[in-house]
Design an enzyme around this catalytic site. Structure first.
Site, short mmCIF file in Angstrom:
data_model
loop_
_atom_site.label_atom_id
_atom_site.label_comp_id
_atom_site.label_asym_id
_atom_site.label_seq_id
_atom_site.Cartn_x
_atom_site.Cartn_y
_atom_site.Cartn_z
N GLU A 18 0.80 -1.22 0.00
CA GLU A 18 0.00 0.00 0.00
C GLU A 18 0.84 1.28 0.00
OE1 GLU A 18 -3.70 -2.19 2.26
OE2 GLU A 18 -2.09 -1.27 3.43
N GLY A 84 -12.88 -4.60 4.88
CA GLY A 84 -13.97 -5.49 4.49
C GLY A 84 -15.28 -4.73 4.50
N MET A 199 -8.56 -2.77 10.76
CA MET A 199 -7.87 -3.13 12.00
C MET A 199 -6.94 -2.03 12.56
SD MET A 199 -7.05 -7.13 11.03
CE MET A 199 -6.44 -7.54 12.67
N GLU A 200 -7.04 -0.82 12.03
CA GLU A 200 -6.10 0.22 12.50
C GLU A 200 -6.75 1.59 12.75
OE1 GLU A 200 -5.45 -1.40 9.49
OE2 GLU A 200 -4.15 -2.94 10.38
N ASP A 223 -12.82 -7.10 0.33
CA ASP A 223 -13.64 -8.29 0.58
C ASP A 223 -14.92 -7.86 1.27
OD1 ASP A 223 -13.29 -8.75 3.75
OD2 ASP A 223 -11.43 -7.98 2.93
#
Ligand code: ADE
Length: 273
Positions: A18, A84, A199-200, A223
């Site tokens: 990324e 997601g 997650m961050e 996803d």
């Protein structure tokens, strides 16, 4: 007489792909290793930047952002990565800008209300409106002008990327990769306006809130947080999300939202705070 200098912009991601594209366009850089991470300092589009790989999870993100603030005195932070999609209509290949961020796994009840950050009396943290407006414009421009040309046709076909959309709203973070419809539906039932899980972002938001540093979060949907979430995940990150991240960040740094791919060497001003 002292000449005031602009503070650098911090650019953070959880996965190497990324930030790899941006690093390639910043060849003359100085790197400092702190706490097991390499902070790459250089100039992009005439703007001082510090680019860093945080790695995955809220602790990693918090440690990285604290270092950016203390050791590099960044003016603002951009976090770019994947997520997601859980909101209705948030599809693979879409982009989500986090106007608001919270931690879906934070629960100190009954001592504090569920989701509330203990002793801060807040659960939802806003990003910088100016930065998020600018990033949303760059995301729309990237999809309109660059995406079809920049992503290989076989990758577009594999992931069904036809007319991706930009969404704005709530991003929720937790220290878990959500890969089951039941888990995703539970999160959505409790937080019906959530657009995506990652997650961050909640950690970035909390540290920036505590230090008064403006930030924005931009996430490419990799996803649907279901049983297929891990299938082809790295293929998506390497073949699609990495291209999205470079394309959007180039536009953001160059301040270009309306024409075909800008050059990072153009030197135009960065988005507003
Ligand atoms: N990042 C990308 N996809 C994710 C998912 N399904 N859960 C948490 N973080 C993600």
């Amino acid at each position: 007489m002292l000449i005031p200098t602009l503070k650098p912009l911090g650019i953070v991601a959880a996965l190497h792909a990324e930030i790899a594209g941006l690093l390639e366009t910043m060849p003359s850089r100085i790197s400092r290793r702190i706490g097991g991470r390499d902070y790459h300092c250089g100039v992009l589009a005439g703007r001082e930047c510090v680019i860093v790989l945080a790695r995955v999870g809220k602790v990693a993100a918090a440690a990285t952002v604290v270092t950016l603030i203390h050791a590099f005195d960044v003016e603002a932070i951009v976090f770019t990565g994947v997520a997601g999609g859980i909101g209705p209509g948030v599809a693979v290949g879409d982009i989500v800008i986090g106007d608001v961020v919270m931690q879906h796994d934070l629960d100190a009840s009954p001592l504090f209300p569920r989701y509330e950050i203990p002793l801060l009396a807040i659960s939802r943290l806003p990003s910088s409106a100016g930065m998020s407006d600018a990033m949303a414009a760059c995301a729309s421009a990237f999809l309109a002008h660059d995406m079809a040309a920049d992503i290989a046709p076989d990758e577009r076909a594999a992931f069904g990327l036809q007319r991706p959309h930009v969404h704005r709203g709530l991003i929720v973070s937790g220290d878990c990769f959500v890969s089951g419809a039941t888990h995703a539906n539970d999160i959505l039932a409790a937080l019906p306006d959530a657009l995506c899980v990652e997650m961050e972002g909640g950690a970035v938001a909390q540290v920036c809130f505590e230090y008064g540093v403006p930030f924005t979060l931009v996430r490419t949907i990799s996803d649907r947080a279901d049983a297929q979430a891990a299938t082809d995940f790295m293929r998506f990150v390497n073949g699609v999300a990495s291209v999205y991240a470079s394309g959007m960040l180039r536009r953001y740094l160059a301040g270009v939202t309306d024409v075909a791919t800008p050059s990072v060497a153009s030197g135009a001003p960065v988005g507003r705070l």
